[in-house]
Enzyme design. Structure first.
Site, short mmCIF file in Angstrom:
data_model
loop_
_atom_site.label_atom_id
_atom_site.label_comp_id
_atom_site.label_asym_id
_atom_site.label_seq_id
_atom_site.Cartn_x
_atom_site.Cartn_y
_atom_site.Cartn_z
N GLU A 45 1.76 6.63 -6.92
CA GLU A 45 0.73 7.61 -7.29
C GLU A 45 1.27 9.03 -7.24
OE1 GLU A 45 -2.62 7.01 -4.79
OE2 GLU A 45 -3.39 5.31 -5.94
N GLU A 51 0.83 -1.21 0.00
CA GLU A 51 0.00 0.00 0.00
C GLU A 51 0.86 1.26 0.00
OE1 GLU A 51 -2.94 2.00 -0.70
OE2 GLU A 51 -3.67 0.07 0.04
#
Length: 232
Positions: A72, A65
């Site tokens: 991102e 994660e």
């Protein structure tokens, strides 16, 4: 100084974790799930090998994660405009997280199901642990709570300054642990005096206020005492 550089690097790394946790909703959910699974495993008395497998699975999910979050940010920085390639990159990174989380869930179910079955049949009986194990868990939880509280207070760094005092929290956590482990009044008294000196030194060097030091002492000693009462 090497120690100073190490502290600065640790501060930067921890602040990165906290930033990701505060800005990424899914990462917060993974953190909550990780804490719940690990604490539940500790309560149910999961065997060492099973606990190790669960811990590794949890670490892999959190790692995936956080890598996804970093990807991102990089993609948004390189390609601020809408781009099909940027979208695919994000989707692939998110897919890696999904696969890791699904695998961890399957492992958790396979490992924990027999323990849940036993708990339903025989009732929940909180597993007892050694003094050393409780001490390690106490220190880890105290550190996590200190870092989180500092992040939400917006003051100081994870390892220096801010509410509450981490040094004070760890020192008084160690005092309670020493008291239980040694069962000696002299050792407990000496450990308590050392904890007081450490707490006082944080005030003397103006790294913390008296309130921050007291809050750290209450957090460290209170949480450690609670864990010994429950698990010992």
């Amino acid at each position: 100084m090497p120690l100073r550089k190490w502290i600065d690097s640790a501060n930067n790394a921890i602040e990165g974790i906290l930033h990701a946790a505060k800005t990424q909703r899914h990462l917060r959910y993974h953190f909550y799930s990780a804490v719940a699974v690990l604490v539940l495993s500790y309560i149910l008395g999961v065997e060492r090998t099973d606990f190790l497998i669960i811990s590794i699975a949890v670490i892999l999910v959190l790692l995936a994660e956080m890598i996804n979050t970093a990807i991102e940010y990089v993609v948004d920085m390189i390609s601020p405009e809408h781009s099909e390639k940027a979208r695919i990159t994000k989707d692939v990174a998110a897919g890696a997280v999904l696969i890791t989380a699904f695998g961890a869930a399957v492992l958790g179910y396979i490992i924990l199901f027999p323990y849940f079955s036993r708990a339903f049949e025989q009732g929940i009986d909180i597993a007892k642990h050694s003094k050393e194990e409780i001490t390690i868990i106490s220190v880890i939880l105290v550190l996590i709570i200190v870092v989180v509280l500092k992040a939400y207070s917006g003051k100081g760094h994870p390892l220096r300054g801010g509410m509450p005092s981490g040094h004070s929290a760890i020192a008084f956590s160690a005092w309670v642990a020493v008291t239980y482990i040694t069962e000696s009044f002299i050792a407990s008294l000496l450990s308590f005096l050392l904890s007081v000196l450490i707490a006082q030194s944080r005030i003397a060097v103006k790294a913390h206020t008296p309130l921050e030091v007291i809050a750290g002492a209450v957090l460290g000693s209170g949480l450690t005492l609670l864990l010994f009462i429950i698990f010992y």
